[in-house]
Design a protein around this motif. Structure first.
Motif, PDB file in Angstrom:
ATOM      1  N   UNK A  84       0.873  -1.178   0.000  1.00  0.00           N
ATOM      2  CA  UNK A  84       0.000   0.000   0.000  1.00  0.00           C
ATOM      3  C   UNK A  84       0.905   1.221   0.000  1.00  0.00           C
ATOM      4  N   UNK A  85       0.582   2.177  -0.848  1.00  0.00           N
ATOM      5  CA  UNK A  85       1.434   3.357  -0.968  1.00  0.00           C
ATOM      6  C   UNK A  85       0.642   4.553  -1.462  1.00  0.00           C
ATOM      7  N   UNK A  86       1.227   5.731  -1.269  1.00  0.00           N
ATOM      8  CA  UNK A  86       0.685   6.964  -1.820  1.00  0.00           C
ATOM      9  C   UNK A  86       1.534   7.294  -3.034  1.00  0.00           C
ATOM     10  N   UNK A 100       2.267   9.648  -6.796  1.00  0.00           N
ATOM     11  CA  UNK A 100       2.495  11.052  -7.149  1.00  0.00           C
ATOM     12  C   UNK A 100       1.198  11.863  -7.162  1.00  0.00           C
ATOM     13  N   UNK A 101       0.081  11.216  -7.492  1.00  0.00           N
ATOM     14  CA  UNK A 101      -1.204  11.914  -7.554  1.00  0.00           C
ATOM     15  C   UNK A 101      -1.872  12.043  -6.180  1.00  0.00           C
ATOM     16  N   UNK A 102      -1.150  11.634  -5.121  1.00  0.00           N
ATOM     17  CA  UNK A 102      -1.608  11.700  -3.731  1.00  0.00           C
ATOM     18  C   UNK A 102      -2.745  10.741  -3.404  1.00  0.00           C
ATOM     19  N   UNK A 103      -3.041   9.825  -4.309  1.00  0.00           N
ATOM     20  CA  UNK A 103      -4.040   8.798  -4.037  1.00  0.00           C
ATOM     21  C   UNK A 103      -3.361   7.576  -3.416  1.00  0.00           C
ATOM     22  N   UNK A 104      -4.134   6.805  -2.663  1.00  0.00           N
ATOM     23  CA  UNK A 104      -3.638   5.584  -2.027  1.00  0.00           C
ATOM     24  C   UNK A 104      -3.899   4.402  -2.957  1.00  0.00           C
ATOM     25  N   UNK A 105      -2.883   3.533  -3.102  1.00  0.00           N
ATOM     26  CA  UNK A 105      -2.976   2.383  -3.992  1.00  0.00           C
ATOM     27  C   UNK A 105      -2.548   1.115  -3.274  1.00  0.00           C
ATOM     28  N   UNK A 106      -3.044  -0.013  -3.785  1.00  0.00           N
ATOM     29  CA  UNK A 106      -2.625  -1.333  -3.343  1.00  0.00           C
ATOM     30  C   UNK A 106      -2.155  -2.093  -4.578  1.00  0.00           C
ATOM     31  N   UNK A 107      -0.887  -2.484  -4.566  1.00  0.00           N
ATOM     32  CA  UNK A 107      -0.330  -3.318  -5.638  1.00  0.00           C
ATOM     33  C   UNK A 107      -0.174  -4.721  -5.065  1.00  0.00           C
TER      34      UNK A 107
END
Length: 185
Positions: free
Chosen positions: A97-99, A101-108
């Motif tokens: 889980x990371x933030x 460049x677009x400041x959105x939170x993602x799960x890879x």
């Protein structure tokens, strides 16, 4: 890019499921986090999980060029990410889980299974997906699409990631001895 958490299961020296949450105490206020432990404790495996989730590659394996025989009798290249599944297990994964460049939170997510959920089953294709946690949408769920989307939202290739975010043990000396312009790149 800001790392929020890492979740992994049955990778290399780490058996079972493990979760590291950088947003909860004591890590949230730690500032700088050191991963320490004895040889074989799983320090590098934690970093491998980050790289697998994002790029389906492992920095410490990139210079390996041999072959080994899998439990099902098939041959694997030693630099293949498939070799990271812990022996004697039928399923493993890496989630990051990371933030971006677009400041959105993602799960890879990167996931590997053996056929019939058996420890000696044939390795299946790696499954990957990228989900935006901010709005709940699946950004990509096919290997090439995930690869492209990761680059788009992080602005980092695997090579850039392993130089700027995650420096593999084997690359520390090269980094320290590099000229200023090489380090800048």
């Amino acid at each position: 890019m800001k790392i929020l958490s890492i979740r992994l299961k049955n990778l290399a020296s780490l058996s079972g499921e493990h979760f590291i949450d950088f947003e909860s105490e004591p890590l949230a206020s730690a500032g700088l986090v050191a991963i320490v432990g004895k040889t074989g404790a799983g320090k590098s495996t934690i970093l491998d999980a980050m790289s697998l989730a994002l790029f389906n590659k492992i920095p410490r394996l990139k210079d390996s060029d041999g072959k080994l025989q899998d439990v099902d009798g098939s041959e694997l290249l030693t630099n293949s990410p498939l070799t990271v599944l812990r022996r004697g297990t039928a399923h493993g994964f890496a989630e990051l889980c990371f933030v971006a460049q677009d400041q959105k939170h993602y799960l890879a997510r990167w996931e590997l299974k053996r056929s019939r959920e058996k420890a000696d089953g044939k390795l299946q294709s790696v499954q990957r997906y990228l989900k935006c946690l901010t709005d709940g949408t699946v950004v990509a769920d096919k290997a090439k699409a995930v690869e492209s989307a990761i680059y788009k939202i992080t602005q980092l290739s695997f090579e850039q990631f392993t130089r700027a975010v995650l420096l593999a043990q084997s690359e520390v000396t090269a980094f320290l001895k590099a000229r200023d312009n090489e380090r800048g790149e």
